[in-house]
Write an enzyme that holds these catalytic residues in place. Structure first.
Site, short mmCIF file in Angstrom:
data_model
loop_
_atom_site.label_atom_id
_atom_site.label_comp_id
_atom_site.label_asym_id
_atom_site.label_seq_id
_atom_site.Cartn_x
_atom_site.Cartn_y
_atom_site.Cartn_z
N MET A 171 -38.37 -72.10 68.06
CA MET A 171 -37.09 -72.81 67.92
C MET A 171 -37.10 -73.75 66.71
O MET A 171 -36.12 -73.82 65.96
CB MET A 171 -36.81 -73.60 69.21
CG MET A 171 -35.45 -74.24 69.25
SD MET A 171 -35.18 -75.15 70.79
CE MET A 171 -35.08 -73.83 71.98
N ARG A 194 -9.24 -52.52 61.17
CA ARG A 194 -9.56 -53.78 61.83
C ARG A 194 -8.27 -54.61 61.86
O ARG A 194 -7.77 -54.92 62.90
CB ARG A 194 -10.68 -54.49 61.06
CG ARG A 194 -11.13 -55.77 61.70
CD ARG A 194 -12.25 -56.44 60.91
NE ARG A 194 -11.79 -56.90 59.58
CZ ARG A 194 -12.55 -57.55 58.72
NH1 ARG A 194 -13.83 -57.79 58.99
NH2 ARG A 194 -12.07 -57.94 57.55
N TYR A 241 -46.08 -67.73 69.97
CA TYR A 241 -45.59 -67.13 71.22
C TYR A 241 -45.82 -65.63 71.24
O TYR A 241 -45.55 -64.94 70.24
CB TYR A 241 -44.08 -67.37 71.37
CG TYR A 241 -43.71 -68.77 71.74
CD1 TYR A 241 -44.09 -69.32 72.97
CD2 TYR A 241 -42.95 -69.55 70.88
CE1 TYR A 241 -43.72 -70.62 73.31
CE2 TYR A 241 -42.58 -70.84 71.22
CZ TYR A 241 -42.97 -71.38 72.44
OH TYR A 241 -42.61 -72.64 72.76
N LYS A 289 -14.13 -69.06 54.01
CA LYS A 289 -14.12 -69.06 55.48
C LYS A 289 -15.52 -69.41 56.02
O LYS A 289 -16.49 -69.41 55.25
CB LYS A 289 -13.68 -67.69 55.98
CG LYS A 289 -14.61 -66.56 55.57
CD LYS A 289 -13.93 -65.20 55.67
CE LYS A 289 -14.88 -64.08 55.30
NZ LYS A 289 -14.19 -62.81 55.09
#
Ligand SMILES: *Cc1c(COP(=O)(O)O)cnc(C)c1O
Length: 353
Positions: free
Chosen positions: A298, A127, A250, A35
């Site tokens: 990023m 679930r 940053y 998956k």
């Protein structure tokens, strides 16, 4: 391809890992769980690599199964989430998919025409799965409605925690509710295959271990023969020297306490490198582990190579792979290897060997 950032996928490692899973449960058949784009490794390429070894593939959704069928994969395919509409069950039938039936609503959706199914019982994960008390009735309804029920399964909530009583309770409840039902049974994911021999049953469902990654946080249960199938790599695109007291990146999150050499690597959170990786997260550069310093951007990260004089622009960097386990990086970033593997974005080309 100009940018060097790429995920190298080793299909021989995937084949070998699948064989390791099978050898741990020699009396069981194995559904290869692929998956989520085969945990980020490329669903069709992985299915092709395992086509002759895996009697069945497991995917989460019908759409994932269709990618396999459209790519020419003829193996049995189990759709772990089953269907939510009758229309979807028609599609499944047309493509000869095996549907997981995990809720009573799904019984009506798939009966009335030939179909194949597994039934999932909820033994404590809460679930997906029908209640164990409803198993016999669900099985009857499906059979009366023309459905070929091929197996009964359940899913363990805590197989990677080997001291948890809940797993014993789940195994016991599953044994009780399936007693007297003459169908193959399936319980084990990777962690259970490795750590819970009693759970191996008739079908095992290995996922993460097929990609050479341990489901366990610690390596107490390390299976030495597993080989990481993905190497996420990039290159150094800049190197600079900064004085003690200057900060990097940053938010000026890291400050040099000595004159330092900072290398900038062309990989960032837009590639799937975890933005929450803190200062000190290991990065493999030129045969050595160096610490990440400063915020993950990023498209770039910065690492401290002060103690590694031979580093130059253009050098290869491994973010994770066989030299640096993805689980180590995940642990630093407060996540798990599963999330990092499936989070590698489409900007990163997959290169197969
Ligand atoms: C994802 C999944 C697996 C495989 O789990 P791993 O921990 O990756 O081995 C097995 N069974 C079900 C139902 C799953 O959803």
């Amino acid at each position: 391809m100009q940018r060097k950032t790429a995920a190298y996928i080793d299909r021989e490692a995937i084949r070998s890992n699948f064989s390791v899973a099978r050898s741990l449960a020699p009396d069981a058949k194995a559904v290869a769980i692929i998956k989520a784009d085969a945990y980020g490794h490329g669903i069709l390429q992985v299915a092709q690599a395992l086509q002759d070894l895996a009697p069945m593939f497991g995917v989460a959704t019908i759409d994932e199964a269709l990618v396999l069928r459209e790519g020419g994969i003829g193996n049995a395919i189990l759709v772990l989430e089953g269907v939510t509409t009758r229309d979807a069950s028609e599609t499944a039938r047309a493509h000869d998919l095996v549907l997981m039936v995990h809720a009573s609503e799904q019984v009506e959706m798939i009966t009335g025409a030939p179909a194949s199914a597994w039934i999932k019982v909820d033994t404590g994960m809460h679930r997906l799965g029908i209640n164990s008390a409803d198993l016999a009735e669900t099985l009857n309804k499906l059979r009366e409605g023309g459905v070929d029920v091929q197996a009964i399964c359940t899913h363990l909530s805590s197989a990677e925690e080997t001291d948890k009583a809940v797993t014993r309770e789940q195994l016991l409840e599953f044994a009780q509710c399936t007693a007297g039902i003459d169908l193959p049974l399936s319980i084990a994911n990777s962690a259970a295959i490795i750590a819970w021999p009693d759970s191996r049953a008739d079908w095992v469902r290995p996922g993460i271990m097929v990609f050479g990654v341990s489901p366990f946080a610690s390596d107490v249960h390390a299976v030495q023969s597993l080989q990481p199938a993905m190497t996420l790599s990039s290159e150094i695109i800049a190197i600079r020297e900064i004085p003690a007291g200057d900060s990097v990146g940053y938010g000026a999150r890291w400050t040099a306490d000595r004159k330092s050499v900072i290398a900038t690597v062309a990989v960032g959170y837009a590639d799937g490198y975890p933005r929450h990786a803190p200062n000190g997260t290991p990065v493999f550069v030129g045969g050595e582990v160096v610490p990440l310093v400063g915020s993950v951007s990023m498209d770039m990260i910065t690492v401290d190579v002060t103690d590694h004089s031979g580093v130059s622009v253009g050098d290869l960097v491994e973010l994770w792979g066989s030299n640096l386990l993805v689980n180590e990086v995940a642990e630093c970033a407060g996540t798990i290897g599963y999330e990092l593997l499936t989070g590698v974005t489409s900007r990163v080309p997959r290169i197969y060997s």
